[in-house]
Motif scaffolding. Sequence first.
Motif, mmCIF file in Angstrom:
data_model
loop_
_atom_site.group_PDB
_atom_site.id
_atom_site.type_symbol
_atom_site.label_atom_id
_atom_site.label_comp_id
_atom_site.label_asym_id
_atom_site.label_seq_id
_atom_site.Cartn_x
_atom_site.Cartn_y
_atom_site.Cartn_z
ATOM 1 N N THR A 40 0.378 -1.185 0.075
ATOM 2 C CA THR A 40 0.163 0.291 -0.110
ATOM 3 C C THR A 40 0.933 1.013 0.390
ATOM 4 O OG1 THR A 40 -0.106 0.125 1.999
ATOM 5 C CG2 THR A 40 -1.809 -1.693 1.143
ATOM 6 N N GLY A 41 0.362 2.581 0.026
ATOM 7 C CA GLY A 41 0.615 3.578 -0.429
ATOM 8 C C GLY A 41 1.491 4.135 0.789
ATOM 9 N N ASP A 42 0.583 3.516 1.952
ATOM 10 C CA ASP A 42 1.466 4.570 3.166
ATOM 11 C C ASP A 42 2.317 3.464 4.049
ATOM 12 O OD1 ASP A 42 -0.992 5.829 3.417
ATOM 13 O OD2 ASP A 42 -2.167 4.824 5.058
ATOM 14 N N GLN A 43 1.902 2.508 3.318
ATOM 15 C CA GLN A 43 3.571 1.096 3.492
ATOM 16 C C GLN A 43 5.269 1.656 2.839
ATOM 17 O OE1 GLN A 43 2.926 -2.863 3.536
ATOM 18 N NE2 GLN A 43 1.272 -2.725 5.695
ATOM 19 N N GLU A 57 5.994 0.319 12.640
ATOM 20 C CA GLU A 57 5.372 1.229 13.214
ATOM 21 C C GLU A 57 5.933 3.249 12.626
ATOM 22 O OE1 GLU A 57 7.649 2.699 17.032
ATOM 23 O OE2 GLU A 57 6.011 1.034 17.586
ATOM 24 N N SER A 58 4.900 3.440 12.346
ATOM 25 C CA SER A 58 4.533 4.805 11.983
ATOM 26 C C SER A 58 3.717 5.664 13.105
ATOM 27 C CB SER A 58 4.665 4.879 10.652
ATOM 28 O OG SER A 58 2.808 4.347 10.171
ATOM 29 N N GLN A 59 4.401 7.026 12.128
ATOM 30 C CA GLN A 59 3.195 8.187 13.279
ATOM 31 C C GLN A 59 2.061 8.206 12.031
ATOM 32 O OE1 GLN A 59 3.747 9.542 15.649
ATOM 33 N NE2 GLN A 59 2.567 10.875 16.084
ATOM 34 N N LEU A 60 0.967 8.844 12.829
ATOM 35 C CA LEU A 60 0.188 8.598 11.539
ATOM 36 C C LEU A 60 -0.306 10.174 11.602
ATOM 37 C CD1 LEU A 60 -2.750 6.028 12.351
ATOM 38 C CD2 LEU A 60 -0.566 5.910 10.598
ATOM 39 N N PRO A 61 -0.711 10.882 10.870
ATOM 40 C CA PRO A 61 -1.139 12.437 10.452
ATOM 41 C C PRO A 61 -2.289 12.399 11.611
ATOM 42 C CG PRO A 61 -1.742 11.181 8.510
ATOM 43 C CD PRO A 61 -0.937 10.342 9.515
ATOM 44 N N ALA A 62 -2.432 14.016 12.248
ATOM 45 C CA ALA A 62 -3.150 13.628 13.352
ATOM 46 C C ALA A 62 -4.755 13.390 12.532
ATOM 47 C CB ALA A 62 -3.089 15.548 13.886
ATOM 48 N N ILE A 63 -5.267 13.129 13.330
ATOM 49 C CA ILE A 63 -6.512 12.659 13.413
ATOM 50 C C ILE A 63 -7.769 13.560 14.563
ATOM 51 C CG2 ILE A 63 -8.439 11.082 13.649
ATOM 52 C CD1 ILE A 63 -6.223 8.948 13.201
ATOM 53 N N ARG A 64 -8.785 14.376 13.654
ATOM 54 C CA ARG A 64 -9.761 14.661 14.534
ATOM 55 C C ARG A 64 -10.758 14.015 15.277
ATOM 56 N NH1 ARG A 64 -10.095 20.084 16.099
ATOM 57 N NH2 ARG A 64 -8.646 20.953 14.312
ATOM 58 N N LEU A 137 -13.424 19.314 18.189
ATOM 59 C CA LEU A 137 -12.633 18.284 19.229
ATOM 60 C C LEU A 137 -11.869 18.347 18.948
ATOM 61 C CD1 LEU A 137 -16.329 15.945 18.671
ATOM 62 C CD2 LEU A 137 -15.527 17.621 20.368
ATOM 63 N N PRO A 138 -10.924 17.790 20.106
ATOM 64 C CA PRO A 138 -9.814 17.450 20.455
ATOM 65 C C PRO A 138 -9.100 16.623 18.657
ATOM 66 C CG PRO A 138 -10.336 17.218 22.098
ATOM 67 C CD PRO A 138 -11.567 17.379 21.123
ATOM 68 N N ARG A 139 -7.550 17.338 18.252
ATOM 69 C CA ARG A 139 -7.140 15.892 17.840
ATOM 70 C C ARG A 139 -5.944 15.107 18.671
ATOM 71 N NH1 ARG A 139 -3.477 19.707 13.487
ATOM 72 N NH2 ARG A 139 -2.743 20.425 16.003
ATOM 73 N N VAL A 140 -6.120 13.732 18.175
ATOM 74 C CA VAL A 140 -5.164 12.868 18.487
ATOM 75 C C VAL A 140 -4.132 12.637 17.343
ATOM 76 C CG1 VAL A 140 -4.892 10.548 19.434
ATOM 77 C CG2 VAL A 140 -7.379 12.015 19.781
ATOM 78 N N PHE A 141 -2.902 12.548 18.129
ATOM 79 C CA PHE A 141 -1.944 12.086 17.077
ATOM 80 C C PHE A 141 -1.386 10.276 18.116
ATOM 81 C CE2 PHE A 141 -1.975 16.358 17.622
ATOM 82 C CZ PHE A 141 -1.133 17.173 16.659
ATOM 83 N N LEU A 142 -1.361 9.722 16.580
ATOM 84 C CA LEU A 142 -1.395 8.165 16.972
ATOM 85 C C LEU A 142 0.203 7.933 16.405
ATOM 86 C CD1 LEU A 142 -4.312 6.887 15.746
ATOM 87 C CD2 LEU A 142 -3.925 7.314 18.376
ATOM 88 N N THR A 143 0.573 7.057 17.283
ATOM 89 C CA THR A 143 1.550 5.913 16.789
ATOM 90 C C THR A 143 1.233 5.011 16.647
ATOM 91 O OG1 THR A 143 3.373 7.128 17.771
ATOM 92 C CG2 THR A 143 4.102 5.122 17.274
#
Length: 378
Positions: A40-43, A57-64, A137-143
């Motif tokens: 996939t493009g993300d990988q 393991e990757s840092q995903l863009p911020a998710i609201r 609503l707040p954003r969440v940063f996921l690893t």
Amino acid sequence: MDNIAGTRSSLQWAVHISVAVLVALWLFPTVGLFVSSFRTGDQISSSGWWQALSTQESQLPAIRIEGEEVPADGAFTIEGRLIAGDTTVSAWGASSRAPKAYAPGETVDIGDGQTLTVAEDSSFFLTSPDTTEGTRLPRVFLTASSPPEFTFDNYRNVLFSGTAAAGIGKAFINTLTVSIPATVIPILIAAFAAYALAWMEFPGRALLIAAIVGLLVVPLQLALIPLLQLHNNIGIGKGYLGVWMAHTGFGLPLAIYLLRNYMVGLPRDIIENAKVDGASDFQIFTKIILPLSFPALASFAIFQFLWTWNDLLVAIVFLGADDDSLVLTGRLVNLMGSRGGDWEILATSAFISIAVPLLVFFTMQRYLVRGLLAGSVK
């Protein structure tokens, strides 16, 4: 003893190592392109192809956070899931300055009395003392870590997509339409010419051979515009017939030179005996010369097919650059300009473009050396 015939050279190990290095240098990019075409493009963006079988393991863009607010015990709650799929959250944060501040399952005060919990499966639970309607609503940063993922969707999108940007199925057919006749036609013409130059006596034969050798060094770019003007004057214009004739003209000098050198080295007794038995030149050519010349024919076919398949300049000049007539190399150039971020599309398209030449080469490579050495020894 080192000079005795039949003994192995002391540098044989160096030759083996050099060959292994050259094979590896050629093989690694091809294998990498093949593996990337199924990712996939993300990988592709987050890891190299050599890590395709390991967990990424990757840092995903911020998710609201989004969801329906539900009143409960004097507070308001929102719950849901941030991302879909088998991705596992290894860390999360509520600020871009600390994207890995909290562990999965940890409940955190994010300000204004609000608390947030994010689990390993990316499900969240937000509580607020006041209603959140009309507020951001707040954003969440996921690893997140994701298992290896391979898909055939890239090939379906590339070959069968109806969009002009992604679908190269038409360009693939156009390239086959150009390459196959542009390989067969020069071989047929060159085979007849090579036989005549090798075994038929006629005035000016030596001059013709010298002219053919001279044409080998004529730059292709020098003849493009005059040849296109000639095509326009005789009514061919831009089309498949014009590009076939162009590839035929550019490929004939090498084809005639290669085949003539091979045919002149065939045993003279066979041709003379056939003439004594009453065989005509055409019968000798079709029943004796052509079967014996198959290695040379195959070696030239490899070169000519690879040249016409990978060609861009001649196809653009004599065929055009519109979507209906664009060849595969031209389509790839357009993809790099319009889809520069879609690495999975580019990797798949590039591998498709080299798959057919690889198949042709490995199918006929045993004849390559025999054809190249034609006429070099007596």
